[in-house]
Each structure stands twice: as structure tokens, then as C-alpha cells.
Scaffold this motif. Structure first.
Motif, PDB file in Angstrom:
ATOM      1  N   CYS A   1       0.833  -1.209   0.000  1.00  0.00           N
ATOM      2  CA  CYS A   1       0.000   0.000   0.000  1.00  0.00           C
ATOM      3  C   CYS A   1       0.866   1.257   0.000  1.00  0.00           C
TER       4      CYS A   1
ATOM      5  N   GLN B   1       2.487   1.752  -3.422  1.00  0.00           N
ATOM      6  CA  GLN B   1       1.527   2.278  -4.388  1.00  0.00           C
ATOM      7  C   GLN B   1       1.223   3.740  -4.110  1.00  0.00           C
TER       8      GLN B   1
ATOM      9  N   GLY C   1      -1.057   3.631 -11.381  1.00  0.00           N
ATOM     10  CA  GLY C   1      -1.442   2.390 -10.731  1.00  0.00           C
ATOM     11  C   GLY C   1      -0.468   1.267 -11.066  1.00  0.00           C
TER      12      GLY C   1
ATOM     13  N   LYS D   1      -1.366  -4.986  -8.969  1.00  0.00           N
ATOM     14  CA  LYS D   1      -1.498  -5.281  -7.536  1.00  0.00           C
ATOM     15  C   LYS D   1      -0.818  -6.582  -7.124  1.00  0.00           C
TER      16      LYS D   1
END
Length: 327
Positions: free
Chosen positions: A77, A80, A86, A89
Motif C-alpha cells: 500500500c 503504491q 497504478g 497489484k
């Protein structure tokens, strides 16, 4: 009888190796080799740590393992949150797991930083912006750790007996040493023009990146939320291990001891803090009121869970990410 001509060195075109060196395959196996070397060097610590784990209450140890897993989510987290774009993930999360292993095989911070820098550049971020995002992450993580420590010390000033942590008369030399380092760095920047230009350019890029991130609430929340959650979860692991082994220290005092110890050893350049972290944690837990024998057992079990158990799968993940060109 037909003569067979065997190629010699003169038949190989100049400037070209006869066979291509399998660099990527070597890099895939290197983490496993380093894990084996580190494990052999610390085999006595591993044996003692596993012995103490066998006497612990397993529900608390399970909670410690879960908190350890969540630290990689918190790190992802924060990473990022340090960039506007972006990032993928699952690959980001796998990279944090692999970076943890790299961080324990190289001097503190270098392994994880190198892995994440490579990951961001592979994802398409320019090197200058990737470096700025890395610096922003490190700054946020440091601020988060210091903020938690300061808040807990204000709330529980009796949590640590600082006199046992800092030898009498040592504060003056420490402050003088820090001031000397700052002075040398400032003089170097003033004298070396090329270095000064590089630093100024980097600071401009880093400030621009920080401004861009903070214009997006989701990124700012990920950055600062993760930077607070990461040390809080690490402290939670120590607390749960302390509960598992019956350490007679209040949980919040154990959290203060953990934060104080990790801040104290942040500048010690050992791989993953191996050695220095253990010593600092034992001293901090004793300063918080724990018996030396139990504090030592807690620290050994804590390091088994947070360092040694994830090390082999983390190294395998690192090798796989290198092979698949994710990093």
C-alpha cells in the motif's frame, strides 16, 4: 580416412563469446545460495529460536504469523501510495514479499530498495521518478515509525527506562558525531558542483512527485496509512510472540520497546539488521521490565517468524520474479 577439423579460438568471431553467459539463470539461483550461507552462519540462533517456538502458546504464534503476512500488504500500500500511476497489484504484493528476502541478504534497506526500484522501472516509470518514489516511501516509513514511537512515549512515559538504553556520557558524542556528518555533507555539496546539481535535480523531481501524489486522496491515504500500519504490525508481531512466551511486560510497553530498538539500529548497515536488531530488542525489552532470559527467548522466536521462516519462500519468489522479468 577423413580428417575432422576441430574449431579453435581463431574460429570464434572477435568480440563474441563462444557461449552466452546465463546471467538471468545465475541471478535466479543467487538468492537461494545467499539464504544457505546466512542460515549456516546463524545455525545456532535458528536452533535456539525453533526450540523456544516449541514451548509457546500456538494461538498467539498464529496471530504473529498473520500479522507478519499483513506487513507485506502494508508495504505494498505504501509503495503504491508513493506513485501516481497504478501498479499491478498482485505483482506489487509479490515484489514486497521478495523484497523482504532481499533485504535480509544485503545491508539494511539496499535489497528491498533495489528490488522495488527495478520493479517500478519495469512497470514503465522513468528512473528519476522511480528513485523519487523510493525516497518518498523511505521518508514516509521513517515518519510513521517515529510518529508511533513519539505518541506511545507521550502516552506511556514509563514504558522504557532510557538510562539503561543510553550509557552515561554517550549522548554528547552521539550528537557531536551527527553534527559532524551533517557538516561534512553540507560542505561536500557546496564544494562539488556536479554533485550539488545532481542533488538539486533529484530534489525537484522528488518534490514534484510528492505534490502529485498528495493531489490524489487515495494515494495519500495509501502512503501514510501504510507507513503507519507497517511498523504497527511489526510491533504487533513482537507483542503476540511476547504473549505466547509469557513475557511479563504490558503489550503497549513491548510495542514501545520494539519501535525504540528499530529506530536505534536503523543506521547499522547489517543485512536485515541481523545481529544488531536482536541485541537492541533484548536490551529494550529488559529496559521495559522483562527478565533477560525470557526477553531473549521472545526476540529469538520473533526473528524466526519475521525473518527466517519467510526467507526461503521469499528467495524463491525473488528468483521467479527475475526469471519472469517482473524485476
Amino acid at each position: 580416412m577423413t580428417a575432422v577439423h576441430l574449431p579453435d579460438a581463431s574460429d570464434v568471431p572477435k568480440g563474441r563469446l563462444p557461449r552466452r553467459v546465463p546471467v538471468r539463470q545465475i541471478l535466479c539461483l543467487l538468492p537461494l545460495l545467499l539464504v544457505a550461507v546466512v542460515a549456516v552462519q546463524h545455525r545456532a540462533v535458528l536452533a535456539d529460536g525453533f526450540a523456544h517456538l516449541g514451548t509457546a502458546e500456538w494461538p498467539w504464534l498464529l496471530a504473529a504469523v498473520c500479522a507478519t503476512c499483513l506487513t507485506w500488504v502494508a508495504a505494498a500500500c505504501t509503495r503504491q501510495g508513493a506513485v501516481v500511476e497504478g501498479l499491478p497489484k498482485l505483482r506489487l504484493l509479490a515484489t514486497q514479499f521478495a523484497a523482504g528476502a532481499a533485504n535480509h541478504l544485503l545491508p539494511t534497506g539496499l535489497g528491498a530498495s533495489a528490488v522495488n526500484l527495478r520493479f517500478m522501472t519495469v512497470c514503465g516509470l522513468p528512473l528519476a521518478r522511480s528513485s523519487a518514489a523510493l525516497a518518498l516511501y523511505l521518508l514516509a516509513e521513517t515518519i510513521g515509525r517515529l510518529t508511533l514511537l513519539a505518541a506511545l512515549l507521550i502516552a506511556f512515559p514509563e514504558a522504557l527506562r532510557l538510562g539503561t538504553l543510553i550509557p552515561e556520557g554517550a549522548m554528547g558524542p552521539l550528537l557531536l558525531g551527527a553534527a559532524a556528518l551533517v557538516l561534512v555533507a553540507a560542505v561536500t555539496l557546496v564544494v562539488v558542483r556536479r554533485l550539488r546539481a545532481t542533488v538539486i535535480s533529484f530534489l525537484r523531481t522528488a518534490l514534484g512527485e510528492a505534490r502529485s501524489v498528495h493531489t490524489r486522496p487515495s494515494r495519500a491515504l495509501a502512503l501514510w496509512g501504510g507507513s503507519l500500519a507497517f511498523p504497527a504490525l511489526q510491533a504487533t508481531v513482537l507483542v503476540t510472540v511476547g504473549q505466547a512466551l509469557g513475557l511479563p511486560v504490558p503489550p503497549l510497553h513491548m510495542a514501545v520497546a520494539y519501535l525504540a530498538a528499530t529506530v536505534a539500529v536503523a543506521l547499522v548497515p547489517t543485512p536485515g539488521g541481523i545481529g544488531s536488531v536482536e541485541a537492541a530488542l533484548v536490551v529494550a525489552l529488559v529496559a521495559a521490565g522483562g527478565p533477560a532470559a525470557v526477553a531473549t527467548a521472545v526476540v529469538l522466536a520473533f526473528r524466526i517468524i519475521t525473518v527466517w521462516l519467510p526467507l526461503l519462500p521469499g528467495a524463491l519468489t525473488l528468483g521467479a520474479l527475475v526469471r519472469w522479468k517482473v524485476i
